[in-house]
Design a protein around this motif. Structure first.
Motif, PDB file in Angstrom:
ATOM      1  N   VAL A 121       0.888  -1.329   0.058  1.00  0.00           N
ATOM      2  CA  VAL A 121      -0.172   0.106   0.034  1.00  0.00           C
ATOM      3  C   VAL A 121       0.956   1.078   0.067  1.00  0.00           C
ATOM      4  N   LEU A 122       0.681   2.234  -1.037  1.00  0.00           N
ATOM      5  CA  LEU A 122       1.373   3.542  -0.890  1.00  0.00           C
ATOM      6  C   LEU A 122       0.246   4.490  -0.714  1.00  0.00           C
ATOM      7  N   MET A 123       0.771   5.707  -0.037  1.00  0.00           N
ATOM      8  CA  MET A 123      -0.087   6.776   0.261  1.00  0.00           C
ATOM      9  C   MET A 123       0.485   8.250   0.523  1.00  0.00           C
ATOM     10  N   ASN A 124      -0.234   9.049  -0.118  1.00  0.00           N
ATOM     11  CA  ASN A 124      -0.060  10.403   0.174  1.00  0.00           C
ATOM     12  C   ASN A 124      -1.125  11.086   0.741  1.00  0.00           C
ATOM     13  N   PRO A 125      -1.287  11.013   2.062  1.00  0.00           N
ATOM     14  CA  PRO A 125      -2.403  11.420   2.557  1.00  0.00           C
ATOM     15  C   PRO A 125      -2.471  13.198   2.634  1.00  0.00           C
ATOM     16  N   PRO A 126      -3.774  13.286   2.832  1.00  0.00           N
ATOM     17  CA  PRO A 126      -3.866  14.901   3.107  1.00  0.00           C
ATOM     18  C   PRO A 126      -3.246  15.215   4.334  1.00  0.00           C
ATOM     19  N   PHE A 127      -2.182  16.110   4.296  1.00  0.00           N
ATOM     20  CA  PHE A 127      -1.296  16.242   5.507  1.00  0.00           C
ATOM     21  C   PHE A 127      -1.089  17.579   6.044  1.00  0.00           C
ATOM     22  N   GLU A 153      -4.273   8.410  11.082  1.00  0.00           N
ATOM     23  CA  GLU A 153      -4.795   7.259  11.843  1.00  0.00           C
ATOM     24  C   GLU A 153      -5.740   6.365  10.962  1.00  0.00           C
ATOM     25  N   SER A 154      -6.648   6.782  10.363  1.00  0.00           N
ATOM     26  CA  SER A 154      -7.529   6.227   9.780  1.00  0.00           C
ATOM     27  C   SER A 154      -7.092   5.483   8.500  1.00  0.00           C
ATOM     28  N   TRP A 155      -6.289   6.213   7.732  1.00  0.00           N
ATOM     29  CA  TRP A 155      -5.696   5.765   6.636  1.00  0.00           C
ATOM     30  C   TRP A 155      -4.530   4.668   6.846  1.00  0.00           C
ATOM     31  N   VAL A 156      -3.652   4.830   7.846  1.00  0.00           N
ATOM     32  CA  VAL A 156      -2.835   3.731   8.127  1.00  0.00           C
ATOM     33  C   VAL A 156      -3.806   2.427   8.382  1.00  0.00           C
ATOM     34  N   ARG A 157      -4.802   2.689   9.452  1.00  0.00           N
ATOM     35  CA  ARG A 157      -5.624   1.584   9.856  1.00  0.00           C
ATOM     36  C   ARG A 157      -6.044   0.713   8.645  1.00  0.00           C
ATOM     37  N   ALA A 158      -6.714   1.417   7.761  1.00  0.00           N
ATOM     38  CA  ALA A 158      -7.122   0.892   6.413  1.00  0.00           C
ATOM     39  C   ALA A 158      -6.201   0.169   5.662  1.00  0.00           C
ATOM     40  N   GLY A 159      -5.094   0.599   5.725  1.00  0.00           N
ATOM     41  CA  GLY A 159      -3.872  -0.007   5.084  1.00  0.00           C
ATOM     42  C   GLY A 159      -3.363  -1.307   5.781  1.00  0.00           C
ATOM     43  N   ARG A 160      -3.273  -1.236   7.126  1.00  0.00           N
ATOM     44  CA  ARG A 160      -2.812  -2.605   7.772  1.00  0.00           C
ATOM     45  C   ARG A 160      -4.102  -3.396   7.558  1.00  0.00           C
ATOM     46  N   ARG A 161      -5.316  -2.996   7.584  1.00  0.00           N
ATOM     47  CA  ARG A 161      -6.184  -4.186   7.395  1.00  0.00           C
ATOM     48  C   ARG A 161      -6.038  -4.876   6.170  1.00  0.00           C
ATOM     49  N   ILE A 162      -5.735  -4.273   5.041  1.00  0.00           N
ATOM     50  CA  ILE A 162      -5.971  -5.042   3.747  1.00  0.00           C
ATOM     51  C   ILE A 162      -4.415  -5.507   3.447  1.00  0.00           C
ATOM     52  N   LEU A 163      -3.245  -5.151   4.142  1.00  0.00           N
ATOM     53  CA  LEU A 163      -2.197  -5.739   3.786  1.00  0.00           C
ATOM     54  C   LEU A 163      -2.113  -7.065   4.336  1.00  0.00           C
ATOM     55  N   LYS A 164      -1.422  -8.007   3.549  1.00  0.00           N
ATOM     56  CA  LYS A 164      -0.944  -9.386   4.129  1.00  0.00           C
ATOM     57  C   LYS A 164       0.054  -9.052   5.126  1.00  0.00           C
ATOM     58  N   SER A 165       0.306 -10.030   5.830  1.00  0.00           N
ATOM     59  CA  SER A 165       1.240 -10.423   6.969  1.00  0.00           C
ATOM     60  C   SER A 165       2.757 -10.300   6.082  1.00  0.00           C
ATOM     61  N   GLY A 166       3.535  -9.067   6.675  1.00  0.00           N
ATOM     62  CA  GLY A 166       4.766  -9.148   5.917  1.00  0.00           C
ATOM     63  C   GLY A 166       4.584  -7.995   4.715  1.00  0.00           C
ATOM     64  N   GLY A 167       3.524  -7.542   4.432  1.00  0.00           N
ATOM     65  CA  GLY A 167       2.987  -6.544   3.474  1.00  0.00           C
ATOM     66  C   GLY A 167       3.760  -5.140   3.826  1.00  0.00           C
ATOM     67  N   VAL A 168       4.057  -4.278   2.743  1.00  0.00           N
ATOM     68  CA  VAL A 168       4.584  -2.868   2.931  1.00  0.00           C
ATOM     69  C   VAL A 168       3.691  -1.810   3.050  1.00  0.00           C
ATOM     70  N   LEU A 169       3.880  -0.837   3.783  1.00  0.00           N
ATOM     71  CA  LEU A 169       3.151   0.345   3.676  1.00  0.00           C
ATOM     72  C   LEU A 169       4.325   1.400   3.409  1.00  0.00           C
TER      73      LEU A 169
END
Length: 254
Positions: A121-127, A153-169
């Motif tokens: 998962v890659l992301m450039n959230p509103p910051f 926090e909500s974007w990271v949580r969504a990324g964590r949910r859909i990533l496989k174990s060992g997946g990269v954010l």
């Protein structure tokens, strides 16, 4: 709404990627290209770009790494349509999903993004901090740039949910908000690699590029900073090569 007549066609990665984007509002630039260059992926990986906009970061990554299964997630239907057109124009296979990244898990599952199903998962959230920055009168630009209290926090949580174990954010954030990133990544992520991005050696970092591994256990590493300009205030040659798509950006070897 985007005025259909107000577009530019811009070249990225040394002309290997051409993107149609609105003249006004949030426009793709260095942040998206640096994020793509810093995101590790291999052929066969399923890669999701959160807040994809016109598709810049995800399409840049797919241009560098062939054979990925790319999903572009964007809340704005008009920008999602541009992303779909940009993918087709650059002969990149990509699924484009109109979805709010802060949506409930069921909305993700309905869009084909079920838990533990993604490699990267890659992301450039509103910051931009809404308490410190004046909101733009352009609503599309405001949506792209302004962060609420729980955005990261909500974007990271969504990324964590859909990533496989060992997946990269992989994400880019403003440097003065690094503490927020570390807090958001405390649950479920480890093996962090942090790369500060400076305008030049004389100024503080303006951005941080961060990689984190779901379930990672290695110690956090802070790498030597990436300088966008050299001592003569000219663009850094290494950065030019990255922006031209001639090299990836590895945190240990910027």
């Amino acid at each position: 709404m985007i005025d259909p007549g107000q577009f530019t066609h811009d070249a990225f990665l040394g002309g290997k990627l051409r993107l149609r984007q609105p003249k006004s509002g949030h426009r793709a630039g260095h942040d998206a290209m640096l994020l793509a260059a810093a995101t590790p992926a291999r052929a066969g990986d399923r890669v999701v770009d959160f807040g994809a906009g016109i598709g810049a970061a995800g399409l840049a990554l797919a241009t560098r790494v062939g054979g990925i299964a790319l999903v572009l997630v964007e809340i704005d239907p008009a920008l999602a349509a541009l992303a779909r057109g940009n993918a087709a124009a650059n002969a990149v296979a990509a699924d484009v999903v109109v979805l709010d990244v802060t949506s409930e898990p069921g909305a993700f599952a309905s869009a084909g993004l079920s838990p533990d199903s993604v490699d990267v998962v890659l992301m450039n959230p509103p910051f931009n901090d809404s308490t410190r920055h004046r909101a733009s009168p352009d609503k599309a630009r405001e949506l792209a740039h302004m962060a609420g209290d729980a955005t990261l926090e909500s974007w990271v949580r969504a990324g964590r949910r859909i990533l496989k174990s060992g997946g990269v954010l992989s994400l880019i954030w403003r440097a003065d908000g690094l503490a927020q990133v570390l807090v958001a990544l405390e649950r479920g992520f480890g093996s962090l690699e942090i790369l500060p991005v400076h305008g030049d050696r004389a100024t503080p970092a303006i951005r941080v590029l961060i990689r984190a591994i779901k379930g990672g256990r290695a110690a956090t590493q802070i790498h030597a900073g990436l300088m966008l300009n050299d001592e003569s205030a000219l663009p850094n040659k290494q950065v030019q090569e990255i922006l031209a798509g001639r090299r990836a950006l590895t945190p240990a070897n910027p």
